[in-house]
Scaffold this active site. Structure first.
Site, PDB file in Angstrom:
ATOM      1  CE1 TYR A 175      -4.514  -1.890   5.143  1.00 14.49           C
ATOM      2  CE2 TYR A 175      -3.567   0.259   4.658  1.00 14.49           C
ATOM      3  CZ  TYR A 175      -4.097  -0.941   4.228  1.00 14.49           C
ATOM      4  OH  TYR A 175      -4.202  -1.183   2.886  1.00 14.49           O
ATOM      5  CB  SER A 191      -0.895   0.001   1.243  1.00 13.96           C
ATOM      6  OG  SER A 191      -1.542   1.246   1.396  1.00 13.96           O
TER       7      SER A 191
END
Length: 672
Positions: free
Chosen positions: A562, A549
């Site tokens: 995250y 990501s």
């Protein structure tokens, strides 16, 4: 409007082809003669409809038929140059075509056109080939059938064989068909129903004779005991990647594993080496299985490293033997050797491993070797198995017409022969990746903890589905073992499974942290570790791709668990690239921006949480993300899938340890 003769032909073909006792996959051909109007003059013309080159009787349609003018086809007998030049006749068939044909005439066209009966079937039943390959096949044919079925000695398929059969039928009007030495059967009839009835009669009478008169153990007494099922599967899964790597020395193959009772009975027998060494006989068989298999000679429960070492020795010996076979028979006009690796590997106590250019070819090769086992059993039960000699096998295998057929095959897709394992493949980005890899030719294993979602994706792409919770090491091992048993190994691994919980630091619980790190950081590690065992055993290199990501490098608010998990994944890419590079395994990553549409993560609550952080309506979150990028474009699952293909499709062969941004341009996430 379809001619009645054609309708009857297709129905007969489909019935015969649907029963494996009648013929093998894509084997044999059927025909019908009749009258139709000439498209130019409107005058009636006598035609032959015959299954064209390729295709399968069980699924034959009108488009799979070649249609020829009978008068022109039979006129070729006046210009036939003789058996030494009979291959030229195949090109002449093109000048006999009628109308706009959907299929090219096959080598067996003469057999159908020259026999002066309205309907003809040429089939490859195991029972018929058992008689055809028996040392005393002519005597057995007379004993079983009397004068209703004739013996035609072995001749390579072609125009002369068609003349031989036609002459036999003309001289014996009472006959319903022939046994073709070393090959199969041909039957005929005045009507489609009579032809089918005669074909089935020959097949069933041969099978009944073998059943009634055959000895109990034609392969000899059992010499090896099969491993129990679970141990057998485990040993097969351990051996399969090694064998796949070996048989991919010349070109990469996909595999298929079979441990049916028929296979185990043969591979465990005391005569397996003797009979396997004789090779297969029917041309349809050895064109797909090579002239003979490689047979392991180690105990099924021997230490794995000993079995692997012996397999390497046997493979080297097989390649040397095949090269010698080629050199013994090749002439200046022969095509180049097509590869010296076996297509079939037999493992006593374990089963059979078959290989091919794709999954269907690998499966069909195994099915054909089962046909060969049945043929050997039948022939040995009443006589001695005596296949056609080696020189004739070579003439078929390296036939110029066979070479031309191979040259007509379409170019393989970029990921053909590659086996992909995609986690989180049941939805969102993972599903898009699975679809793209399959579209590019890969065999795709869809892994997801949601079994139904995984199966839906697999059904959509014609792949396979496995249930796997990436946080569970045992589940990962089992799912990869299933992938290996299905295809032979793994080449391309996509660590995509993920989830996200968006909370400020002070609200992030220990459970929040552990869950996200278990799924992404630990999950990726477990998948990569287990996949690396397979990749290294194969010795074919490979790819591992992490769907990380932009948050791995971009410090956004309320996202500590995250972002930290994604940063862990990002560094795993660099660490594994360094460790696995010497083995030819490339490890790369992809850093998407938020993928809202089609994303399972966003649909499960993450979207609402991030929308709240940025103060926008959830339904406009994708638009919000797009507007903060340099390109002002929303990132979709397909864009991430495109990047996976770019990394693995064959152009970036020298790239490893790289992260590709797929974020439409987020300046704060630029890599430095």
């Amino acid at each position: 409007m379809t001619n009645q003769a054609v309708r009857d032909l297709l129905e007969r073909s489909n019935r015969l082809g649907a029963d494996p006792r009648n013929t093998n996959y894509a084997g044999g051909n059927t025909s019908a003669k009749g009258t139709a109007a000439d498209p130019v003059t409107g005058e009636p013309v006598d035609l032959l409809w015959v299954k064209g080159s390729g295709g399968d009787l069980g699924t034959l349609t009108e488009n799979g038929l070649a249609v020829l003018r009978l008068d022109r086809l039979r006129a070729l007998t006046r210009t036939y140059p003789g058996v030494e030049r009979e291959d030229q006749m195949v090109a002449a068939f093109d000048y006999c075509l009628h109308g706009k044909n959907a299929a090219a005439p096959s080598i067996d066209t003469a057999m159908h056109g020259l026999v002066d009966v309205a309907h003809v079937d040429h089939l490859h039943p195991d029972s018929g080939i058992a008689i055809a390959t028996a040392a005393d096949g002519p005597a057995l044919t007379e004993e079983i059938f009397g004068d209703r079925v004739l013996w035609v000695p072995w001749r390579r398929p072609g125009f002369q064989l068609g003349l031989d059969i036609a002459a036999a039928q003309k001289a014996n009007p009472q006959a319903i068909g022939v046994i073709l030495g070393g090959h199969g059967i041909t039957a005929w009839g005045a009507t489609s129903e009579e032809c089918e009835r005669n074909s089935v009669e020959i097949i069933e009478r041969a099978a009944n004779y073998l059943s009634k008169n055959g000895k109990a153990q034609p392969f000899g007494a059992p010499r090896t005991a099969s491993l129990p099922e679970e141990a057998r599967k485990a040993r097969a899964a351990a051996l399969f990647p090694v064998l796949r790597g070996l048989v991919s020395t010349d070109r990469v193959h996909i595999g298929h594993y079979t441990d049916s009772d028929v296979v185990l009975d043969f591979v465990n027998s005391e005569r397996v080496h003797e009979l396997a060494g004789k090779g297969t006989s029917c041309p349809d068989h050895f064109l797909r299985t090579k002239v003979k298999p490689m047979v392991l000679d180690t105990a099924p429960d021997a230490p794995l490293d000993e079995v692997v070492a012996r397999a390497r020795e046997l493979h080297a010996a097989y390649r040397e033997d095949y090269r010698a076979y080629y050199d013994r028979h090749a002439t200046a006009a022969s095509p180049a050797i097509r590869g010296a690796d076996p297509a079939i590997v037999l493992a006593p106590g374990v089963g059979m491993f078959s290989f091919g250019a794709n999954k269907q070819t690998a499966r069909v090769a195994g099915e054909f070797y089962v046909n060969a086992i049945n043929v050997m059993r039948g022939a040995e039960s009443v006589s001695t198995y005596a296949p056609i000699d080696e020189a004739e096998k070579f003439r078929i295998e390296y036939w110029a017409l066979e070479e031309a057929k191979l040259q007509r095959l379409p170019e393989p897709k970029p990921l053909a022969t590659r086996i992909a394992y995609v986690t989180g493949g049941g939805s969102g980005i993972g599903r898009a990746i699975a679809l793209r890899l399959a579209a590019e030719g890969a065999c795709v294993v869809v892994a997801d903890r949601d079994a139904e979602a995984a199966q839906r994706t697999a059904d959509e792409i014609g792949g396979s589905a496995v249930t796997a919770d990436v946080t569970n090491a045992d589940a990962i091992r089992k799912s990869l073992r299933e992938a290996v048993l299905t295809y032979g190994g793994v080449d391309l691994v996509v660590n995509n499974a993920g989830l996200s919980i968006s909370k400020p630091l002070l609200e992030t619980t220990e459970q929040d942290w552990d869950l996200q790190h278990d799924v992404m950081a630990k999950g990726s590690f477990l998948v990569s570790r287990e996949a690396a065992r397979v990749l290294l055993a194969q010795g074919l290199g490979g790819d591992i791709v992490y769907i990380s990501s932009k948050n791995a490098v971009f410090a956004g608010p309320n996202n500590v668990a995250y972002g930290a998990a994604k940063a862990d994944q990002a560094h795993q890419v660099r660490l594994l690239a360094a460790e696995l590079g010497p083995h030819g395994v490339r490890v790369n990553g992809i850093n998407p921006d938020g993928v809202v549409r089609g994303s399972g993560i966003f649909a499960s609550g993450w979207g609402a949480q991030r929308a709240a952080v940025y103060g926008v309506p959830e339904e406009r979150l994708g638009e919000y993300y797009a507007q903060r990028t340099l390109l002002k474009r929303e990132v979709l699952p397909e864009h991430v899938a495109n990047a996976v293909f770019a990394l693995t499709g064959g152009d970036l062969t020298h790239t490893t340890g790289l992260h590709i941004p797929v974020d439409a341009g987020v300046a704060a996430a630029f890599l430095r």
